[in-house]
Design a protein around this motif. Sequence first.
Motif, short mmCIF file in Angstrom:
data_model
loop_
_atom_site.label_atom_id
_atom_site.label_comp_id
_atom_site.label_asym_id
_atom_site.label_seq_id
_atom_site.Cartn_x
_atom_site.Cartn_y
_atom_site.Cartn_z
N VAL A 51 0.84 -1.20 0.00
CA VAL A 51 0.00 0.00 0.00
C VAL A 51 0.87 1.25 0.00
N ALA A 52 0.47 2.24 -0.79
CA ALA A 52 1.09 3.56 -0.75
C ALA A 52 0.06 4.53 -0.18
N LEU A 53 0.38 5.14 0.95
CA LEU A 53 -0.49 6.13 1.59
C LEU A 53 -0.04 7.49 1.10
N LEU A 54 -0.88 8.16 0.29
CA LEU A 54 -0.45 9.35 -0.44
C LEU A 54 -1.28 10.58 -0.10
N ASP A 55 -0.61 11.68 0.20
CA ASP A 55 -1.29 12.95 0.35
C ASP A 55 -1.62 13.48 -1.05
N ILE A 56 -2.70 14.25 -1.18
CA ILE A 56 -3.06 14.80 -2.49
C ILE A 56 -2.08 15.89 -2.93
N ARG A 57 -1.89 16.89 -2.09
CA ARG A 57 -1.07 18.04 -2.47
C ARG A 57 0.35 17.88 -1.98
N MET A 58 1.25 17.59 -2.92
CA MET A 58 2.68 17.45 -2.63
C MET A 58 3.46 18.12 -3.74
N PRO A 59 4.67 18.58 -3.46
CA PRO A 59 5.50 19.21 -4.49
C PRO A 59 6.05 18.19 -5.48
N LEU A 60 6.57 18.70 -6.58
CA LEU A 60 7.19 17.93 -7.67
C LEU A 60 6.18 17.06 -8.42
N CYS A 78 1.22 -2.70 -5.92
CA CYS A 78 0.94 -1.73 -4.87
C CYS A 78 -0.38 -1.02 -5.15
N ARG A 79 -1.16 -0.83 -4.09
CA ARG A 79 -2.44 -0.14 -4.19
C ARG A 79 -2.35 1.19 -3.47
N ALA A 80 -3.06 2.19 -3.98
CA ALA A 80 -2.97 3.55 -3.46
C ALA A 80 -4.13 3.88 -2.53
N LEU A 81 -3.81 4.43 -1.38
CA LEU A 81 -4.79 4.94 -0.43
C LEU A 81 -4.51 6.44 -0.28
N VAL A 82 -5.47 7.26 -0.68
CA VAL A 82 -5.26 8.70 -0.76
C VAL A 82 -5.85 9.40 0.46
N LEU A 83 -5.06 10.31 1.02
CA LEU A 83 -5.48 11.11 2.17
C LEU A 83 -5.35 12.59 1.85
N THR A 84 -6.33 13.39 2.27
CA THR A 84 -6.26 14.82 2.02
C THR A 84 -7.09 15.59 3.03
N THR A 85 -6.76 16.85 3.21
CA THR A 85 -7.58 17.73 4.04
C THR A 85 -8.65 18.40 3.20
N PHE A 86 -8.58 18.21 1.90
CA PHE A 86 -9.47 18.91 0.99
C PHE A 86 -10.67 18.03 0.64
N ASP A 87 -11.81 18.37 1.22
CA ASP A 87 -13.04 17.59 1.05
C ASP A 87 -13.72 18.02 -0.24
N SER A 88 -13.12 17.67 -1.37
CA SER A 88 -13.58 18.17 -2.67
C SER A 88 -13.90 17.03 -3.61
N ASP A 89 -15.06 17.12 -4.28
CA ASP A 89 -15.46 16.08 -5.23
C ASP A 89 -14.45 15.92 -6.35
N ASP A 90 -13.87 17.04 -6.80
CA ASP A 90 -12.93 16.97 -7.91
C ASP A 90 -11.75 16.08 -7.57
N ARG A 118 -5.53 -1.98 5.99
CA ARG A 118 -5.75 -3.43 5.93
C ARG A 118 -6.73 -3.81 4.83
N VAL A 119 -7.79 -3.03 4.70
CA VAL A 119 -8.80 -3.31 3.66
C VAL A 119 -8.19 -3.20 2.28
N VAL A 120 -7.47 -2.12 2.03
CA VAL A 120 -6.87 -1.90 0.71
C VAL A 120 -5.80 -2.96 0.42
N ALA A 121 -5.01 -3.30 1.43
CA ALA A 121 -3.97 -4.32 1.24
C ALA A 121 -4.58 -5.67 0.90
#
Length: 223
Positions: A51-60, A78-90, A118-121
């Motif tokens: 699993v890769a736990l990824l923030d939405i807004r990152m540099p580069l 590898c499966r991606a699990l995305v985390l963000t503070t931005f509660d946006s549909d887009d 665990r679910v994503v893995a």
Amino acid sequence: MTIRVVVADDQELVRSGFVMILDAQPDIEVVAEAGDGAAAVEAVRRHDPDVALLDIRMPLMDGIEATRVICAGTESDCRALVLTTFDSDDYVHEALYAGASGFLLKDVRRDDLVHAVRVVAAGDSLLAPSVARRLVADFVRRPRERSVGPEPSERLDALTARERETLHLLGRGLSNAEIAVELVVSEHTVKTHVSNVLAKLGLRDRIQAVICAYETGLVSAGQ
């Protein structure tokens, strides 16, 4: 079996917090940290995590592009699990179409974060309840976009009648156990139907199956 995780977030304190939470679990190991999307992609290539736990807004490279690269790679599962503070549909739509298997807000509780990994893995998919509700509502209200290729309903022609039923129930948000009850079959049979649906329609996971069910009109408002 130990779940191997890469954690990527450009805020060091936030990243460290996620690492501490996950590393405290007996079945989870954080194998690498990254402060930007490009470093996350490289870490996935180097460590081959589950699993890769990824923030939405990152540099580069942002988390969505990193998700797209990671999920498109043929050398890793590898499966991606995305985390963000931005509660946006887009962001939800972009992340899901990029191949993300899960989408959570950063205010997620500690136990829910661990559960999501665990679910994503395990090969399943997960959305925060608030995200799922708005995602479905958006598909219901927005006009279907025309694209080159077969009509949405024609995408379903490859499915058997039972596989269509399975996709319909997936679109309604039912679990495998609940689908088994509805179809009066075993959970093993349901898993087979779900696998066939994903393979025939070229879908990565259950989240994309839900999207497909709405896009093709198999599931509509109120169901």
